[in-house]
Motif scaffolding. Structure first.
Motif, PDB file in Angstrom:
ATOM      1  N   MET A 126      -7.959   5.244 -22.473  1.00  0.00           N
ATOM      2  CA  MET A 126      -8.541   5.139 -21.134  1.00  0.00           C
ATOM      3  C   MET A 126      -8.097   6.314 -20.268  1.00  0.00           C
ATOM      4  SD  MET A 126      -8.818   1.509 -19.220  1.00  0.00           S
ATOM      5  CE  MET A 126      -8.758   0.488 -20.673  1.00  0.00           C
ATOM      6  N   ALA A 127      -8.962   6.731 -19.379  1.00  0.00           N
ATOM      7  CA  ALA A 127      -8.671   7.921 -18.578  1.00  0.00           C
ATOM      8  C   ALA A 127      -7.718   7.616 -17.434  1.00  0.00           C
ATOM      9  CB  ALA A 127      -9.976   8.470 -18.024  1.00  0.00           C
ATOM     10  N   ILE A 128      -6.831   8.573 -17.143  1.00  0.00           N
ATOM     11  CA  ILE A 128      -6.027   8.501 -15.930  1.00  0.00           C
ATOM     12  C   ILE A 128      -6.910   8.985 -14.782  1.00  0.00           C
ATOM     13  CG2 ILE A 128      -3.988   9.362 -14.721  1.00  0.00           C
ATOM     14  CD1 ILE A 128      -3.235   7.567 -17.018  1.00  0.00           C
ATOM     15  N   GLU A 129      -7.075   8.124 -13.804  1.00  0.00           N
ATOM     16  CA  GLU A 129      -7.932   8.439 -12.655  1.00  0.00           C
ATOM     17  C   GLU A 129      -7.109   8.350 -11.376  1.00  0.00           C
ATOM     18  OE1 GLU A 129     -11.924   6.256 -14.491  1.00  0.00           O
ATOM     19  OE2 GLU A 129     -10.882   5.363 -12.794  1.00  0.00           O
ATOM     20  N   ARG A 130      -7.710   8.900 -10.300  1.00  0.00           N
ATOM     21  CA  ARG A 130      -7.193   8.675  -8.945  1.00  0.00           C
ATOM     22  C   ARG A 130      -8.269   7.965  -8.129  1.00  0.00           C
ATOM     23  NH1 ARG A 130      -4.890  14.545  -7.551  1.00  0.00           N
ATOM     24  NH2 ARG A 130      -3.072  14.449  -8.908  1.00  0.00           N
ATOM     25  N   THR A 131      -7.828   7.138  -7.206  1.00  0.00           N
ATOM     26  CA  THR A 131      -8.761   6.493  -6.297  1.00  0.00           C
ATOM     27  C   THR A 131      -8.180   6.493  -4.897  1.00  0.00           C
ATOM     28  OG1 THR A 131     -10.222   4.570  -6.056  1.00  0.00           O
ATOM     29  CG2 THR A 131      -7.926   4.112  -6.647  1.00  0.00           C
ATOM     30  N   LEU A 132      -9.049   6.363  -3.895  1.00  0.00           N
ATOM     31  CA  LEU A 132      -8.604   6.354  -2.504  1.00  0.00           C
ATOM     32  C   LEU A 132      -8.619   4.907  -2.018  1.00  0.00           C
ATOM     33  CD1 LEU A 132      -9.367   6.576   0.786  1.00  0.00           C
ATOM     34  CD2 LEU A 132      -7.664   8.118  -0.166  1.00  0.00           C
ATOM     35  N   SER A 133      -7.490   4.501  -1.486  1.00  0.00           N
ATOM     36  CA  SER A 133      -7.319   3.146  -0.970  1.00  0.00           C
ATOM     37  C   SER A 133      -6.944   3.218   0.500  1.00  0.00           C
ATOM     38  CB  SER A 133      -6.216   2.458  -1.776  1.00  0.00           C
ATOM     39  OG  SER A 133      -5.704   1.330  -1.094  1.00  0.00           O
ATOM     40  N   ILE A 134      -7.469   2.292   1.283  1.00  0.00           N
ATOM     41  CA  ILE A 134      -7.059   2.176   2.692  1.00  0.00           C
ATOM     42  C   ILE A 134      -6.679   0.727   2.967  1.00  0.00           C
ATOM     43  CG2 ILE A 134      -7.726   2.449   5.117  1.00  0.00           C
ATOM     44  CD1 ILE A 134      -9.807   4.499   4.275  1.00  0.00           C
ATOM     45  N   VAL A 135      -5.472   0.519   3.516  1.00  0.00           N
ATOM     46  CA  VAL A 135      -5.135  -0.784   4.095  1.00  0.00           C
ATOM     47  C   VAL A 135      -5.706  -0.745   5.508  1.00  0.00           C
ATOM     48  CG1 VAL A 135      -3.311  -2.390   4.734  1.00  0.00           C
ATOM     49  CG2 VAL A 135      -3.051  -0.969   2.679  1.00  0.00           C
ATOM     50  N   LYS A 136      -6.699  -1.607   5.755  1.00  0.00           N
ATOM     51  CA  LYS A 136      -7.471  -1.546   6.999  1.00  0.00           C
ATOM     52  C   LYS A 136      -6.679  -2.130   8.180  1.00  0.00           C
ATOM     53  CE  LYS A 136     -12.004  -1.584   4.704  1.00  0.00           C
ATOM     54  NZ  LYS A 136     -13.342  -2.239   4.625  1.00  0.00           N
ATOM     55  N   PRO A 137      -7.176  -1.927   9.420  1.00  0.00           N
ATOM     56  CA  PRO A 137      -6.399  -2.335  10.610  1.00  0.00           C
ATOM     57  C   PRO A 137      -5.996  -3.807  10.628  1.00  0.00           C
ATOM     58  CG  PRO A 137      -8.194  -0.888  11.263  1.00  0.00           C
ATOM     59  CD  PRO A 137      -8.392  -1.180   9.796  1.00  0.00           C
ATOM     60  N   ASP A 138      -6.816  -4.692  10.091  1.00  0.00           N
ATOM     61  CA  ASP A 138      -6.452  -6.123  10.123  1.00  0.00           C
ATOM     62  C   ASP A 138      -5.198  -6.382   9.291  1.00  0.00           C
ATOM     63  OD1 ASP A 138      -8.132  -5.469   7.870  1.00  0.00           O
ATOM     64  OD2 ASP A 138      -8.415  -7.597   7.462  1.00  0.00           O
ATOM     65  N   ALA A 139      -5.117  -5.768   8.121  1.00  0.00           N
ATOM     66  CA  ALA A 139      -3.978  -6.008   7.226  1.00  0.00           C
ATOM     67  C   ALA A 139      -2.731  -5.286   7.724  1.00  0.00           C
ATOM     68  CB  ALA A 139      -4.323  -5.590   5.803  1.00  0.00           C
ATOM     69  N   VAL A 140      -2.887  -4.104   8.338  1.00  0.00           N
ATOM     70  CA  VAL A 140      -1.737  -3.441   8.954  1.00  0.00           C
ATOM     71  C   VAL A 140      -1.203  -4.328  10.077  1.00  0.00           C
ATOM     72  CG1 VAL A 140      -0.975  -1.421  10.288  1.00  0.00           C
ATOM     73  CG2 VAL A 140      -2.503  -1.116   8.317  1.00  0.00           C
ATOM     74  N   ALA A 141      -2.105  -4.879  10.902  1.00  0.00           N
ATOM     75  CA  ALA A 141      -1.680  -5.743  12.013  1.00  0.00           C
ATOM     76  C   ALA A 141      -0.982  -7.005  11.508  1.00  0.00           C
ATOM     77  CB  ALA A 141      -2.881  -6.111  12.880  1.00  0.00           C
ATOM     78  N   LYS A 142      -1.375  -7.494  10.338  1.00  0.00           N
ATOM     79  CA  LYS A 142      -0.745  -8.690   9.759  1.00  0.00           C
ATOM     80  C   LYS A 142       0.576  -8.375   9.056  1.00  0.00           C
ATOM     81  CE  LYS A 142      -3.656 -11.839   7.730  1.00  0.00           C
ATOM     82  NZ  LYS A 142      -4.821 -12.193   6.883  1.00  0.00           N
ATOM     83  N   ASN A 143       0.939  -7.096   9.003  1.00  0.00           N
ATOM     84  CA  ASN A 143       2.228  -6.677   8.431  1.00  0.00           C
ATOM     85  C   ASN A 143       2.311  -6.985   6.931  1.00  0.00           C
ATOM     86  OD1 ASN A 143       4.591  -5.301   9.014  1.00  0.00           O
ATOM     87  ND2 ASN A 143       5.781  -7.150   9.387  1.00  0.00           N
ATOM     88  N   VAL A 144       1.210  -6.756   6.218  1.00  0.00           N
ATOM     89  CA  VAL A 144       1.203  -7.032   4.776  1.00  0.00           C
ATOM     90  C   VAL A 144       0.990  -5.766   3.942  1.00  0.00           C
ATOM     91  CG1 VAL A 144       0.591  -9.461   4.991  1.00  0.00           C
ATOM     92  CG2 VAL A 144      -1.248  -7.762   4.854  1.00  0.00           C
ATOM     93  N   ILE A 145       1.344  -4.592   4.495  1.00  0.00           N
ATOM     94  CA  ILE A 145       1.226  -3.348   3.717  1.00  0.00           C
ATOM     95  C   ILE A 145       2.031  -3.478   2.422  1.00  0.00           C
ATOM     96  CG2 ILE A 145       1.754  -0.883   3.649  1.00  0.00           C
ATOM     97  CD1 ILE A 145       1.411  -0.862   6.718  1.00  0.00           C
ATOM     98  N   GLY A 146       3.251  -3.935   2.525  1.00  0.00           N
ATOM     99  CA  GLY A 146       4.119  -4.022   1.341  1.00  0.00           C
ATOM    100  C   GLY A 146       3.583  -4.992   0.307  1.00  0.00           C
ATOM    101  N   LYS A 147       3.068  -6.121   0.767  1.00  0.00           N
ATOM    102  CA  LYS A 147       2.499  -7.095  -0.176  1.00  0.00           C
ATOM    103  C   LYS A 147       1.301  -6.498  -0.912  1.00  0.00           C
ATOM    104  CE  LYS A 147       4.129 -11.373   1.775  1.00  0.00           C
ATOM    105  NZ  LYS A 147       4.155 -12.061   3.066  1.00  0.00           N
ATOM    106  N   ILE A 148       0.502  -5.695  -0.219  1.00  0.00           N
ATOM    107  CA  ILE A 148      -0.663  -5.064  -0.854  1.00  0.00           C
ATOM    108  C   ILE A 148      -0.201  -3.963  -1.812  1.00  0.00           C
ATOM    109  CG2 ILE A 148      -2.718  -3.670  -0.382  1.00  0.00           C
ATOM    110  CD1 ILE A 148      -3.160  -5.486   2.115  1.00  0.00           C
ATOM    111  N   TYR A 149       0.789  -3.170  -1.400  1.00  0.00           N
ATOM    112  CA  TYR A 149       1.325  -2.149  -2.316  1.00  0.00           C
ATOM    113  C   TYR A 149       1.877  -2.802  -3.585  1.00  0.00           C
ATOM    114  CZ  TYR A 149       1.074   2.195   0.460  1.00  0.00           C
ATOM    115  OH  TYR A 149       0.647   3.325   1.111  1.00  0.00           O
ATOM    116  N   ASP A 150       2.468  -3.980  -3.447  1.00  0.00           N
ATOM    117  CA  ASP A 150       3.002  -4.678  -4.630  1.00  0.00           C
ATOM    118  C   ASP A 150       1.885  -5.002  -5.622  1.00  0.00           C
ATOM    119  OD1 ASP A 150       5.081  -6.033  -6.149  1.00  0.00           O
ATOM    120  OD2 ASP A 150       4.108  -7.885  -5.538  1.00  0.00           O
ATOM    121  N   ARG A 151       0.693  -5.338  -5.102  1.00  0.00           N
ATOM    122  CA  ARG A 151      -0.431  -5.606  -6.015  1.00  0.00           C
ATOM    123  C   ARG A 151      -0.766  -4.354  -6.832  1.00  0.00           C
ATOM    124  NH1 ARG A 151      -3.168 -10.485  -4.269  1.00  0.00           N
ATOM    125  NH2 ARG A 151      -1.549 -11.585  -3.124  1.00  0.00           N
TER     126      ARG A 151
END
Ligand code: RTP
Ligand code: MG
Length: 141
Positions: free
Chosen positions: A1-26
């Motif tokens: 399988m190919a090594i790829e890059r993708t662009l991800s954004i944690v949107k304003p609602d999730a930043v406001a909910k303070n779940v950046i770390g939980k999303i990075y863990d996924r």
């Protein structure tokens, strides 16, 4: 399988909910590496340019209003099959339709405030990563 890059954004609602770390863990638990990251308050022009493909859609103004409503966390993710893998981790656009255990099912409120963005193809991923990151800001590893 190919090594790829993708662009991800944690949107304003999730930043406001303070779940950046939980999303990075996924990402990290699925084998995706964060190879570039920045927190940013998008300008209207930046948000409009980023979502230009949707500019004729009825939801475009609401989408731009939402994306500039607070800071976002922007990252490039790298790994095997990264584009599709990230889309699978995100779940469906409408969190009500997202599979259990996906980011949107667990952290999103609505189709507008849906916690994360992810590139939808390898081609768009390259464009989107370059939209936010200079080559010198990416640490492939
Ligand atoms: P994204 O680009 O943010 O990762 O989301 P996506 O691929 O799952 O969905 P896309 O079709 O690219 O739409 C971009 C964002 O526009 C909003 N949207 N609203 N009201 C509607 O019918 C509608 N459709 C799309 C969503 O917030 C979606 O994330
Ligand atoms: Mg999209």
């Amino acid at each position: 399988m190919a090594i790829e890059r993708t662009l991800s954004i944690v949107k304003p609602d999730a930043v406001a909910k303070n779940v950046i770390g939980k999303i990075y863990d996924r990402f990290e638990s699925a084998g995706l590496k964060v190879v570039a990251a920045k927190m940013k308050q998008l300008s209207r022009a930046e948000a409009e340019g980023f979502y230009a493909v949707h500019k004729e859609r009825p939801f475009f103004k609401d989408l731009v209003d939402f994306m500039v409503s607070g800071p976002v966390m922007i990252q490039a993710l790298e790994g095997e099959n990264a584009v599709l893998k990230n889309r699978e981790l995100m779940g469906a656009t409408d969190p009500k339709k997202a599979d259990a255990g996906t980011i949107r099912a667990d952290f999103a409120e609505s189709i507008d405030a849906n916690a994360v963005h992810g590139s939808d193809s390898v081609e768009n991923a390259a464009i989107e990563v370059a939209y936010f990151f200079a080559a010198s800001e990416i640490s492939s590893r």
